[in-house]
Design an enzyme around this catalytic site. Structure first.
Site, short mmCIF file in Angstrom:
data_model
loop_
_atom_site.label_atom_id
_atom_site.label_comp_id
_atom_site.label_asym_id
_atom_site.label_seq_id
_atom_site.Cartn_x
_atom_site.Cartn_y
_atom_site.Cartn_z
N GLY A 65 0.83 -1.20 0.00
CA GLY A 65 0.00 0.00 0.00
C GLY A 65 0.86 1.24 0.00
O GLY A 65 2.04 1.22 -0.34
N SER A 66 0.27 2.33 0.43
CA SER A 66 0.95 3.62 0.44
C SER A 66 1.84 3.74 1.66
O SER A 66 1.72 2.98 2.63
CB SER A 66 -0.08 4.76 0.45
OG SER A 66 -0.81 4.73 1.67
N GLU B 157 5.42 -3.33 1.65
CA GLU B 157 5.82 -2.90 0.30
C GLU B 157 5.01 -1.66 -0.01
O GLU B 157 3.79 -1.73 -0.21
CB GLU B 157 5.56 -4.02 -0.71
CG GLU B 157 6.23 -3.79 -2.06
CD GLU B 157 5.33 -3.07 -3.05
OE1 GLU B 157 5.53 -1.84 -3.24
OE2 GLU B 157 4.44 -3.70 -3.62
#
Length: 481
Positions: free
Chosen positions: A227-228, A249
């Site tokens: 994700g962000s 990640e």
């Protein structure tokens, strides 16, 4: 051919302890090509999360005790299930993500290859010391109940990146897909109940409450999230209370550098698809392209010409090469980015014009910003959409400094006919993956992870497999017997 006995209907439910269950509250999943409700999915409650964790906890001892060969065989069968239903999964990805048929088919095919590939991996015990006095053996033991939190851009392949190694190593997994694109993940977990024992693999769709509940749950030992950066930071803060194992990640503002020895027309299609595959919604898509000033105009113009050959529209049409962005929130963010470029007086080599507001769907034109300032938002932020800045460079040390600047360090690429020169540049780039004369190439035996704020830990390869285990050392002192 698609399996005839599995329904890809609009009936979507959680899977808890091998059973489909529902919730009182639901939310709609929007088709980004026409803004129509594609399906409704239940919103999980905290009680349903507790039920899924309990089921996984009960299933874990027997699952972990299975011979590694048995688990590998079952993971291989999961790949076969996707293969048997490839047409239906492809269609569902087109509708819920808005990606092209070609890209959806690639994603489905890669899932089959990934499950089959990871199913060949294992972590046998290792004897690291063996003397007349002492033997030391290390074993890789599963964590237990784990969670996989996945994004909306590749909802099937990024899920199996986590599931395959987690299951092979003996963990039980609770899946939380993105609320923007949960359908293919939910159908896959439903389908997987044919293969796996109840409780080994569950899925819960939810709203913004579900992620924090997972992160704080005391009986979930490990979380793998794609994700962000803000999402990763939030999970890390909450998970710290129980010191969970994490693989994160996160985002990337991935730079590419083009040397002056390339052929502009030859490289243009590779740069284009390295940037705009999936409408630019790829964590390792090219996000800023540094082109040597001697060939800058030629590469820019070749990119613009190639852009004219790609049709944008609803990807259910086989002639369409690029679809919409996936959700309204991302559409609004990218629209504001285009508007800001205009407000700052930046020049567009192509695109830059928002499409008529009466058109349905979250469609944006391919937009190439022509040499904006290095400090501009379009250069410093991850766009995650069909917009890219091109930038000139002259001095090699300077361009490497510019490429390494900032909090991101996920991936980078170098484009040159001089491989040795390209390798010297690659060695100086601060990124977890550096490609030379290609991009977005992955393999289950190739580690993938980010530097700096682009992530913690790696996925894939033996290193990624180890991440799903605790390392346990056992010593035997023979002289004490």
């Amino acid at each position: 051919m698609a399996s005839r006995d599995f329904s890809f209907s609009t009936d979507f439910g959680h899977i808890v302890n091998g059973i489909k269950v529902y919730s009182r509250d639901t939310q709609g999943v929007v088709n980004p090509a026409n803004e129509e409700i594609l399906a409704s999915v239940p919103i999980a409650t905290r009680s349903q999360l507790n039920d899924a964790v309990k089921a996984a906890s009960l299933a874990f001892p027997a699952w972990a005790a299975l011979n590694i060969g048995e688990r590998q065989n079952l993971v291989t069968q999961l790949g076969d299930l996707i293969k048997d239903n490839c047409d239906d999964f492809t269609e569902l990805l087109i509708k819920e993500v808005g990606k092209s048929r070609t890209l959806a088919a690639i994603e489905v095919g890669s899932c089959v290859e990934w499950f089959h590939g990871v199913a060949t991996q294992s972590l046998p015990p290792e004897t690291i010391l063996d003397t007349p006095q002492r033997t030391v053996t290390i074993r890789y033991v599963p964590y237990g109940v784990c969670a996989a939190i996945t994004p909306w851009n590749f909802p099937l392949s990024l899920l199996n990146w986590k599931l395959a190694p987690a299951l092979v190593t003996g963990n039980c997994v609770i899946v939380k897909p993105s609320p923007f694109a949960p359908l293919s993940a939910m159908k896959f977990v439903e389908l997987a109940q044919r293969i796996l024992p109840p409780g080994v693999l569950s899925v819960l769709s939810g709203d913004d409450s579900l992620g924090p509940w997972i992160a704080e749950h005391p009986d979930i030992a490990r979380i793998s999230l794609t994700g962000s950066i803000p999402a990763g930071q939030s999970v890390m803060r909450t998970a710290a209370a129980s010191l969970k194992s994490l693989t994160l990640e996160l985002g990337g503002n991935d730079p590419a550098v083009v040397l002056k020895d390339v052929d502009p027309k030859e490289i243009a299609p590779m740069l284009f698809w390295g940037t705009f595959f999936n409408s630019g919604q790829i964590c390792v898509a090219l996000k800023r392209i540094y082109i040597h000033e001697d060939i800058y105009d030629a590469v820019r113009d070749a990119l613009v010409e190639y852009t004219k050959t790609v049709r944008i529209g609803d990807c259910l049409d086989p002639e369409v090469g690029m679809g919409p962005v996936q959700n309204k929130e991302q559409y609004r963010r990218l629209s504001s980015l285009i508007e800001e470029c205009h407000a700052q007086g930046y020049k567009f080599a192509c695109g830059g014009n928002l499409l008529p507001s009466e058109r349905k769907g979250f469609f944006l034109p391919v937009s190439i910003v022509d040499n904006p300032p290095e400090h501009s938002r379009i250069v410093q932020e991850e766009q995650f959409g069909p917009i890219i800045p091109l930038l000139k460079w002259r001095d090699e040390d300077d361009v490497i400094r510019r490429m390494n600047h900032g909090v991101y360090g996920l991936a980078a690429s170098v484009w040159s006919k001089n491989i040795e020169h390209a390798q010297r540049i690659a060695e100086r780039l601060e990124a977890g993956t550096v490609w030379i004369n290609e991009s977005q190439q992955f393999h289950w035996n190739q580690p993938f992870g980010g530097f700096k704020q682009s992530g913690i830990g790696v996925e894939h390869s033996r290193h990624g497999l180890v991440a799903w285990t605790n390392i346990k050392s056992t010593t035997v002192n023979r002289l004490g017997a």
